[in-house]
Design a protein around this motif. Sequence first.
Motif, PDB file in Angstrom:
ATOM      1  N   THR A 195     -11.244   5.168  19.720  1.00  0.00           N
ATOM      2  CA  THR A 195     -10.258   5.154  18.579  1.00  0.00           C
ATOM      3  C   THR A 195      -8.856   5.848  18.740  1.00  0.00           C
ATOM      4  O   THR A 195      -7.808   5.459  18.645  1.00  0.00           O
ATOM      5  N   ASP A 214      -9.258  -8.662  17.912  1.00  0.00           N
ATOM      6  CA  ASP A 214      -9.932  -7.656  18.373  1.00  0.00           C
ATOM      7  C   ASP A 214      -8.946  -6.604  19.013  1.00  0.00           C
ATOM      8  O   ASP A 214      -8.453  -6.703  20.085  1.00  0.00           O
ATOM      9  N   TYR A 232     -16.811  -2.505  18.485  1.00  0.00           N
ATOM     10  CA  TYR A 232     -15.588  -3.454  17.668  1.00  0.00           C
ATOM     11  C   TYR A 232     -14.724  -2.447  16.597  1.00  0.00           C
ATOM     12  O   TYR A 232     -15.461  -1.585  16.189  1.00  0.00           O
ATOM     13  N   TYR A 233     -13.447  -2.784  16.463  1.00  0.00           N
ATOM     14  CA  TYR A 233     -12.742  -1.951  15.717  1.00  0.00           C
ATOM     15  C   TYR A 233     -11.829  -2.968  14.645  1.00  0.00           C
ATOM     16  O   TYR A 233     -11.759  -3.908  15.094  1.00  0.00           O
ATOM     17  N   ASP A 234     -11.709  -2.458  13.611  1.00  0.00           N
ATOM     18  CA  ASP A 234     -10.802  -3.067  12.488  1.00  0.00           C
ATOM     19  C   ASP A 234      -9.545  -2.255  12.408  1.00  0.00           C
ATOM     20  O   ASP A 234      -9.382  -0.937  12.971  1.00  0.00           O
ATOM     21  N   SER A 235      -8.599  -2.709  11.649  1.00  0.00           N
ATOM     22  CA  SER A 235      -7.492  -2.221  11.102  1.00  0.00           C
ATOM     23  C   SER A 235      -7.532  -2.055   9.499  1.00  0.00           C
ATOM     24  O   SER A 235      -7.630  -2.837   9.037  1.00  0.00           O
ATOM     25  N   ILE A 236      -7.820  -0.889   9.320  1.00  0.00           N
ATOM     26  CA  ILE A 236      -7.695  -0.515   7.927  1.00  0.00           C
ATOM     27  C   ILE A 236      -6.638   0.149   7.268  1.00  0.00           C
ATOM     28  O   ILE A 236      -6.396   1.504   7.826  1.00  0.00           O
ATOM     29  N   SER A 241     -10.176   1.567  13.057  1.00  0.00           N
ATOM     30  CA  SER A 241     -11.346   2.103  12.285  1.00  0.00           C
ATOM     31  C   SER A 241     -12.477   1.396  13.002  1.00  0.00           C
ATOM     32  O   SER A 241     -12.372  -0.007  13.300  1.00  0.00           O
ATOM     33  N   ALA A 243     -15.598  -0.927  13.247  1.00  0.00           N
ATOM     34  CA  ALA A 243     -15.796  -2.324  12.483  1.00  0.00           C
ATOM     35  C   ALA A 243     -17.272  -2.067  12.034  1.00  0.00           C
ATOM     36  O   ALA A 243     -18.087  -1.587  12.819  1.00  0.00           O
ATOM     37  N   LYS A 246     -22.497  -5.038  14.000  1.00  0.00           N
ATOM     38  CA  LYS A 246     -22.888  -6.365  14.059  1.00  0.00           C
ATOM     39  C   LYS A 246     -24.158  -6.133  15.090  1.00  0.00           C
ATOM     40  O   LYS A 246     -24.166  -5.726  16.142  1.00  0.00           O
TER      41      LYS A 246
END
Length: 246
Positions: A195, A214, A232-236, A241, A243, A246
């Motif tokens: 992060t 990604d 894995y990472y998300d955009s929040i 952040s 993810a 899975k």
Amino acid sequence: MKRKKMRKIRLLILGVTMLSILFVSGCMYPKERLMENQLPLMEQVSMVQAAIDEFHEATKVLPILTKEADTPIFEKYVIDFSGLVPRYMPYVPGGAFEQGGPYLFVLTDVETNPTVRLLDLRVVDTVSTVQSRVSYYYQKNNSLPVEGVIRPGYFTINFSQIGIGKQAQTIESPISGKQLPIIMSSTGQVGVDYTEDLELVLKNNNLQAASFEDVREIIPQNSIYVPVKSFYYDSINGKVSLAPFK
């Protein structure tokens, strides 16, 4: 006495002769072999990239080692130097694992723009050590050594429960030089939390996390490294952040 003196003289002559041979051998050592451990990593990557481009242009394929289909993306396309040396490049670079270095040279974006990057094996070794301890703990206790919750599906590790001291609870990032935390998922998979690196690369390059399918892709696109052993990472709300696992 005379015989002993002659023996000492012969030994002295032999010693000088051996030193001379070693000195001459060192002077005759091919220049490119001396250079391979002196080239900066960026230049090593550029040299391999040029060889990859030439090989790909000539053969229409890529010189990569065969990996299992489910191999993590940043570990999947390891360069096979046997296809490049000596025709497309004079030697395997000194930073490569094949030469005793700490890196695997890998490819990213293989479908559209095969790009040479470095996978730091020291990160892999450290994560593997923690992973083996976590797996053993789970086998014995039927539970994970959880210390705290980072977000649903991800946890900080109780290192004291698995017998690991403070010195091995983080890993130095080859990307930023920062100490990054080693964490685990709800399935017991151990990895590095990138992060801080991701946010730094986004800021330094004026990028938006939401622009990437990604988010991890920003690291190899803006450095010579891949984020090995990552999740894995998300955009929040514009922030990076982890993810959902899975």
